[in-house]
Design an enzyme around this catalytic site. Structure first.
Site, PDB file in Angstrom:
ATOM      1  N   THR A  32      33.017  34.788  44.255  1.00 31.88           N
ATOM      2  CA  THR A  32      34.274  35.759  44.053  1.00 31.88           C
ATOM      3  C   THR A  32      35.491  34.892  43.707  1.00 31.88           C
ATOM      4  O   THR A  32      35.988  35.107  42.781  1.00 31.88           O
ATOM      5  CB  THR A  32      34.433  36.621  45.113  1.00 31.88           C
ATOM      6  OG1 THR A  32      33.112  37.414  45.446  1.00 31.88           O
ATOM      7  CG2 THR A  32      35.551  37.502  44.884  1.00 31.88           C
ATOM      8  N   CYS A  33      35.400  34.048  44.346  1.00 33.69           N
ATOM      9  CA  CYS A  33      36.485  32.943  44.110  1.00 33.69           C
ATOM     10  C   CYS A  33      36.415  32.003  42.654  1.00 33.69           C
ATOM     11  O   CYS A  33      37.410  32.029  41.822  1.00 33.69           O
ATOM     12  CB  CYS A  33      36.810  31.694  45.168  1.00 33.69           C
ATOM     13  SG  CYS A  33      36.823  32.278  46.795  1.00 33.69           S
ATOM     14  N   GLU A  34      35.216  31.988  42.441  1.00 35.54           N
ATOM     15  CA  GLU A  34      35.031  31.385  40.921  1.00 35.54           C
ATOM     16  C   GLU A  34      35.395  32.327  39.817  1.00 35.54           C
ATOM     17  O   GLU A  34      35.598  31.730  38.798  1.00 35.54           O
ATOM     18  CB  GLU A  34      33.403  31.107  40.984  1.00 35.54           C
ATOM     19  CG  GLU A  34      33.045  30.007  39.814  1.00 35.54           C
ATOM     20  CD  GLU A  34      31.763  29.757  39.864  1.00 35.54           C
ATOM     21  OE1 GLU A  34      30.833  30.447  39.329  1.00 35.54           O
ATOM     22  OE2 GLU A  34      31.188  29.086  40.878  1.00 35.54           O
ATOM     23  N   SER A  35      35.459  33.598  40.219  1.00 38.93           N
ATOM     24  CA  SER A  35      35.969  34.410  39.086  1.00 38.93           C
ATOM     25  C   SER A  35      37.546  34.679  39.292  1.00 38.93           C
ATOM     26  O   SER A  35      38.301  34.779  38.332  1.00 38.93           O
ATOM     27  CB  SER A  35      35.500  36.077  39.572  1.00 38.93           C
ATOM     28  OG  SER A  35      34.077  35.869  38.998  1.00 38.93           O
ATOM     29  N   GLN A  36      38.190  34.718  40.448  1.00 42.76           N
ATOM     30  CA  GLN A  36      39.451  34.820  40.919  1.00 42.76           C
ATOM     31  C   GLN A  36      40.248  33.986  40.211  1.00 42.76           C
ATOM     32  O   GLN A  36      41.251  34.390  39.390  1.00 42.76           O
ATOM     33  CB  GLN A  36      39.787  34.954  42.230  1.00 42.76           C
ATOM     34  CG  GLN A  36      41.207  35.238  42.686  1.00 42.76           C
ATOM     35  CD  GLN A  36      41.466  35.184  44.135  1.00 42.76           C
ATOM     36  OE1 GLN A  36      40.547  35.758  44.971  1.00 42.76           O
ATOM     37  NE2 GLN A  36      42.503  34.735  44.685  1.00 42.76           N
TER      38      GLN A  36
END
Length: 146
Positions: A32-36
């Site tokens: 998710t952080c990799e998208s954010q």
């Protein structure tokens, strides 16, 4: 750090100059952080046009941030801050350091807007496994009038 440049600064450095949009991501190298972060980066100019300085913080080290950007997410155009040592000091001051699973000692996924006077005008904690509403965050900044 901004790109590969290592910087030291305080939130108070922006006092009287800009509203500051502070986002927290729980942990580098996670889906998710990799998208954010790339989405935030793609919106950086919109936040700047609305009068905001974008910052992102996690408890990861500067070395982790740098490796993650080089190998996975690309170099960010806004400061990616390390709250590694003393561990979680800034995260704790924002009252979002997690004590419970999945990983104690990381931050909640959260966003804050600190106005030019240093007052938190917006605060929201998001589900740890979901992207924050970044368009909504930009709308909140715009409502403040830059």
């Amino acid at each position: 750090m901004q790109g590969e440049e290592r910087l030291k600064f305080r939130l108070s450095d922006y006092r009287g100059k800009k509203d500051v949009v502070v986002t927290f991501h729980p942990l580098d190298w996670t889906p998710t952080c990799e998208s954010q972060l790339p989405i935030l980066d793609s919106m950086e100019a919109k936040f700047a046009a609305a009068g905001g300085q974008l910052l992102d913080i996690s408890v990861d080290s500067i070395e982790s941030h740098l490796a993650w950007q080089k190998k996975e997410i690309g170099m960010m155009r806004f400061p990616l801050c390390s709250d590694f040592y003393p561990h979680g000091e800034v995260t704790r001051k924002f009252d979002i350091l997690r004590d419970e699973p999945p990983v104690p000692g990381i931050s909640e996924r959260a966003a804050f807007i600190v106005d030019k006077e240093g007052v938190i005008r917006f605060a929201r904690v998001y589900p740890i496994d979901r992207l924050p509403d970044l368009d909504g965050l930009l709308d909140e900044l715009r409502k403040m009038g830059g």
